[in-house]
Design an enzyme around this catalytic site. Structure first.
Site, short mmCIF file in Angstrom:
data_model
loop_
_atom_site.label_atom_id
_atom_site.label_comp_id
_atom_site.label_asym_id
_atom_site.label_seq_id
_atom_site.Cartn_x
_atom_site.Cartn_y
_atom_site.Cartn_z
N PHE A 26 -7.47 10.86 -0.86
CA PHE A 26 -7.36 9.59 -1.58
C PHE A 26 -7.85 8.48 -0.66
O PHE A 26 -7.49 8.45 0.51
CB PHE A 26 -5.91 9.35 -2.01
CG PHE A 26 -5.77 8.37 -3.14
CD1 PHE A 26 -5.98 8.77 -4.44
CD2 PHE A 26 -5.46 7.05 -2.88
CE1 PHE A 26 -5.87 7.87 -5.48
CE2 PHE A 26 -5.35 6.14 -3.90
CZ PHE A 26 -5.55 6.54 -5.22
N ALA A 60 -1.51 11.22 0.27
CA ALA A 60 -0.55 11.09 1.37
C ALA A 60 0.74 11.88 1.13
O ALA A 60 1.35 12.36 2.07
CB ALA A 60 -0.22 9.62 1.61
N LEU A 61 1.15 12.02 -0.12
CA LEU A 61 2.37 12.78 -0.39
C LEU A 61 2.20 14.27 -0.11
O LEU A 61 3.19 14.97 0.13
CB LEU A 61 2.83 12.57 -1.83
CG LEU A 61 3.48 11.21 -2.12
CD1 LEU A 61 3.80 11.07 -3.60
CD2 LEU A 61 4.73 11.01 -1.28
N ILE A 85 -2.90 4.40 2.38
CA ILE A 85 -2.16 3.94 1.21
C ILE A 85 -2.36 2.43 1.12
O ILE A 85 -1.99 1.69 2.03
CB ILE A 85 -0.66 4.27 1.34
CG1 ILE A 85 -0.46 5.75 1.65
CG2 ILE A 85 0.09 3.87 0.07
CD1 ILE A 85 0.94 6.09 2.16
N GLU A 89 -0.16 -2.79 -7.63
CA GLU A 89 0.69 -3.72 -8.38
C GLU A 89 2.06 -3.15 -8.72
O GLU A 89 2.88 -3.84 -9.32
CB GLU A 89 -0.03 -4.12 -9.67
CG GLU A 89 -1.32 -4.86 -9.41
CD GLU A 89 -2.07 -5.20 -10.68
OE1 GLU A 89 -1.52 -4.98 -11.78
OE2 GLU A 89 -3.20 -5.69 -10.58
N THR A 90 2.32 -1.91 -8.34
CA THR A 90 3.59 -1.29 -8.70
C THR A 90 4.36 -0.83 -7.46
O THR A 90 3.85 -0.88 -6.34
CB THR A 90 3.36 -0.05 -9.61
OG1 THR A 90 2.71 0.97 -8.84
CG2 THR A 90 2.51 -0.41 -10.82
N HIS A 92 4.87 2.07 -6.59
CA HIS A 92 4.33 3.34 -6.13
C HIS A 92 3.93 3.30 -4.66
O HIS A 92 4.12 4.27 -3.93
CB HIS A 92 3.14 3.75 -7.01
CG HIS A 92 2.69 5.15 -6.80
ND1 HIS A 92 1.47 5.46 -6.25
CD2 HIS A 92 3.31 6.33 -7.04
CE1 HIS A 92 1.35 6.77 -6.18
NE2 HIS A 92 2.45 7.32 -6.65
N ASN A 117 1.01 10.14 13.49
CA ASN A 117 0.96 9.66 12.10
C ASN A 117 0.00 8.49 12.00
O ASN A 117 0.32 7.37 12.38
CB ASN A 117 2.35 9.27 11.62
CG ASN A 117 2.37 8.94 10.15
OD1 ASN A 117 1.34 8.78 9.52
ND2 ASN A 117 3.56 8.83 9.59
N ARG A 131 -8.92 -1.10 10.46
CA ARG A 131 -8.08 -0.25 11.30
C ARG A 131 -8.62 1.15 11.51
O ARG A 131 -8.07 1.92 12.30
CB ARG A 131 -6.68 -0.16 10.67
CG ARG A 131 -5.90 -1.46 10.83
CD ARG A 131 -4.73 -1.56 9.87
NE ARG A 131 -3.95 -2.76 10.11
CZ ARG A 131 -4.33 -3.99 9.79
NH1 ARG A 131 -5.48 -4.21 9.21
NH2 ARG A 131 -3.55 -5.04 10.06
#
Length: 154
Positions: A26, A60-61, A85, A89-90, A92, A117, A131
């Site tokens: 992602f 990422a999950l 990540i 707007e949520t 999540h 990590n 980054r």
């Protein structure tokens, strides 16, 4: 000797180390750049390509699941988690950031294996791009230093 400082610190020499990398797909362009920078730094520290295993997961999950499989194998001196990540707007964003981070930490502690990590948690794509170089290289340095430190401590 109780309370004594062993004076130990891990070195940044990667020769002979075996490293596993789990990269979330992602935000692929960003995580690919993280991986490129991480691999370049591992090579600069002497980690051989043949001693690096890379796997890709959807997001990422899923990173902790792959890290756990690698940690279970006992084939690696250190692992690296790469992902990105970006806040939406949520809620999540918080869920994914918190749960992926907790999963990575849990695996590291449960298996006594260092996991660098480098799952970026940022507000926008510009912050992520800013980054990719330093965090990719930093993940490699953390993995090598901690692998050497754990070798000295255990």
């Amino acid at each position: 000797m109780l309370g004594a400082d062993k004076g130990q610190s891990g070195s940044l020499k990667g020769e002979g180390l075996v490293i596993g990398i789990v990269r979330a797909r992602f935000n692929d362009a960003i995580t690919s750049k993280l991986a490129d920078n991480c691999l370049a730094e591992l090579a600069a520290m002497g980690v051989l390509d043949k001693h690096i295993t890379q796997v890709t997961v959807p997001g990422a999950l899923e990173v902790p699941v792959a890290l756990k499989a690698m940690a279970d194998s006992d084939d690696y001196d250190a692992l690296i988690a790469l992902g990105c990540i970006i806040r939406g707007e949520t809620y999540h964003f918080e869920l994914v950031a918190n749960e992926s981070g907790a999963g990575v930490t849990r695996i590291s502690l449960d298996h006594q294996i260092p996991i660098a990590n480098a799952i970026l948690t940022v507000e926008n794509e510009a912050q992520a791009w800013a980054r990719t170089e330093e965090k990719g290289r930093d993940a490699a340095r953390v993995a090598v230093e901690m692998a050497n430190l754990m070798d000295d401590l255990l």
